[in-house]
Write an enzyme that holds these catalytic residues in place. Structure first.
Site, short mmCIF file in Angstrom:
data_model
loop_
_atom_site.label_atom_id
_atom_site.label_comp_id
_atom_site.label_asym_id
_atom_site.label_seq_id
_atom_site.Cartn_x
_atom_site.Cartn_y
_atom_site.Cartn_z
N GLU A 1 -4.03 8.11 -4.82
CA GLU A 1 -4.42 7.25 -6.07
C GLU A 1 -5.56 8.06 -6.80
O GLU A 1 -6.84 8.23 -6.20
CB GLU A 1 -4.42 6.06 -6.08
CG GLU A 1 -3.27 5.34 -5.75
CD GLU A 1 -3.04 3.95 -5.68
OE1 GLU A 1 -4.10 3.14 -5.76
OE2 GLU A 1 -2.02 3.28 -5.20
N ARG B 1 0.73 -1.22 0.13
CA ARG B 1 0.02 0.14 -0.13
C ARG B 1 1.00 1.28 0.09
O ARG B 1 1.70 1.31 0.68
CB ARG B 1 -0.94 -0.24 1.22
CG ARG B 1 -2.15 -0.97 1.08
CD ARG B 1 -3.16 -0.72 -0.08
NE ARG B 1 -4.24 -1.38 -0.15
CZ ARG B 1 -4.25 -2.44 -1.02
NH1 ARG B 1 -3.17 -2.67 -1.56
NH2 ARG B 1 -5.20 -3.20 -1.22
N HIS C 1 -1.39 0.92 -9.84
CA HIS C 1 -1.88 0.01 -9.17
C HIS C 1 -2.35 -1.25 -9.92
O HIS C 1 -3.55 -1.54 -9.90
CB HIS C 1 -2.83 0.76 -8.27
CG HIS C 1 -3.29 -0.17 -7.10
ND1 HIS C 1 -3.85 0.38 -6.07
CD2 HIS C 1 -3.08 -1.40 -6.71
CE1 HIS C 1 -3.84 -0.38 -5.02
NE2 HIS C 1 -3.59 -1.64 -5.47
#
Length: 350
Positions: free
Chosen positions: A292, A263, A311
Site C-alpha cells: 500500500e 490485511r 484501506h
C-alpha cells in the site's frame, strides 16, 4: 495491587475533549499533552497526522523528553516503531503503551524489543474500535458481489435496459469468515441477521455467537468450497501470509465473492488476479492490499469485477472516540491492577 498516580503522555494526535475524557477517568490520572508537538489531523483517526508537519530540533527534544516521563503512552510516538524502541530504552518507568491500530501488534514487533521489555511493559491495541464499520463494509462488499454491481454500473453507463435479470439471494447463502476476533464477530452478527449460514475459522476452535460452525484454519481447503462469500478479517502474520492462494481459489465455489478487511498479505494477489480473470472468483471487494498504496501498475485497478478501497473501510467520524473509550476502560483496569483488554502477544504478532 492498585496503582497510585499514573502519568499518561499523549504521543499521538488527540482532540482536547478526548484528552479531558482520559483525565476524568480517575483523580490519580495525570494527562500530559502538548498539542504544539503533535501533527494536525487531516481527517478523523489520522494518527500520523499531516506529513508536512515537522518539529524543530528543540521541539523534537521536548517531545522525546515528554514521552520519557510517561508511565503510560497513548499511542506509539509518531506511529514509528523506531521511536517506540527509543522511548522504551530511554524510559525505565514506562509500563503500558496503547497503539491506535487494531493490528498495532505488528508495529510493536517491528520495534525489535527484547523479552525484558515485554516483561516490563504491556502493549495493547484498539481491537474492537473498527469492528462495526469494517463489518458494514464487508457486508457491503458481499452485496456488491451477489447483486452484480459491475453489471449494473456497466448497463447504466451504456444506457441499457436489458431483459430482467434473475439475481442471487443473500438469504440462505453461506459466508465463510476467516478470523473471528472483534471484526469477524461483527461480520457474523450481521450475516446471521440477513439469514446466511455462517462458517467461521480461527486458530482455537470454540463456539462463537452467530457462527454456525467453527473450524481451524488448517481445514480451509476442505471448507472453502461450501462458501458463496469469503470475508477475510485476519491480521497479517507469518502464519496468515498467502493463506488464500491459487490452491484455495481452485477449491472454492465458482463465482465466489471475496472480501478483505483484514490485511492484504493474507491473499496472494497474483493468484487472486488469475482467479478473477478466470471467473473462479466472481467479485472481490478489497480494502487492503499486499503493498500500500496499491501500485499504479496493478491489474486490480482496471478489473471490472474488483472494488478497490484505500484501506479506509474501518474509518468513520467516531473512530477516535471509540479508541479513547477502549483506552479509558483499560485505564480503569490498569489503575485497579486488573487484566487489560487487547494485549499484544509478540509471539503471534498481534
Amino acid at each position: 495491587m492498585t496503582e497510585s498516580n499514573v502519568r499518561v503522555v499523549v504521543a499521538t494526535p488527540l482532540a482536547p475533549e478526548l484528552c479531558d475524557r482520559v483525565a476524568a477517568v480517575d483523580p490519580r490520572v495525570e494527562v500530559v499533552v502538548d498539542q504544539e508537538l503533535l501533527p494536525p489531523m487531516r481527517h478523523p483517526a489520522d494518527f500520523s497526522g499531516d506529513p508536512s508537519f515537522a518539529r524543530t530540533p528543540d521541539q523534537e527534544a521536548r517531545f522525546d523528553a515528554m514521552c520519557d516521563t510517561a508511565d503510560v503512552l497513548y499511542g506509539i510516538p509518531d506511529v514509528d516503531p523506531a521511536k517506540l524502541a527509543r522511548t522504551v530504552a530511554a524510559n525505565p518507568n514506562l509500563r503500558w503503551v496503547q497503539t491506535m491500530a487494531a493490528g498495532g501488534g505488528s508495529q510493536v514487533v517491528a520495534a525489535g524489543l527484547v523479552d525484558d521489555d515485554y516483561a516490563r511493559i504491556v502493549f495493547t491495541t484498539s481491537a474492537g474500535a473498527h469492528g462495526i464499520p469494517l463489518a458494514e463494509w464487508a457486508i457491503f462488499g458481499v452485496f456488491c458481489g451477489t447483486k452484480d454491481l459491475p453489471r449494473l454500473q456497466r448497463q447504466q453507463r451504456a444506457h441499457e435496459w436489458p431483459v430482467r435479470v434473475v439475481g442471487r439471494p443473500i438469504e440462505g447463502s453461506a459466508i465463510l469468515v476467516l478470523g473471528l476476533g472483534g471484526i469477524g464477530q461483527q461480520v457474523a452478527k450481521r450475516a446471521k441477521a440477513l439469514g446466511m449460514t455462517v462458517l467461521g475459522m480461527k486458530r482455537r476452535v470454540e463456539p462463537v455467537e452467530n457462527v454456525d460452525e467453527v473450524h481451524p484454519l488448517d481445514d480451509l481447503r476442505s471448507i472453502v468450497g461450501r462458501a458463496d462469500h469469503i470475508v477475510v478479517t485476519l491480521p497479517g502474520t507469518p502464519t496468515t501470509t498467502g493463506l488464500l492462494n491459487a490452491d484455495i481459489f481452485k477449491a472454492a465455489k465458482p463465482g465466489v465473492t471475496v472480501v478483505n478487511v483484514g490485511r492484504g498479505t493474507v491473499i496472494d494477489e497474483a493468484a487472486l488476479v488469475d482467479a478473477l480473470r478466470a471467473g473462479q472468483v466472481g467479485f472481490a471487494a478489497l480494502d487492503v492490499f499486499e503493498k500500500e498504496p496499491l501500485d499504479a501498475s496493478s491489474p486490480l485497478w482496471d478489473m471490472e469485477n474488483v472494488l478497490v478501497s484505500p484501506h479506509s473501510g474501518g474509518l468513520d467520524t467516531r473512530e477516535d472516540e471509540r479508541i479513547c473509550e477502549i483506552f479509558c476502560e483499560n485505564l480503569r483496569a490498569f489503575l485497579d491492577g486488573a487484566p487489560l483488554r487487547n494485549v499484544v502477544d509478540p509471539t503471534q504478532g498481534y
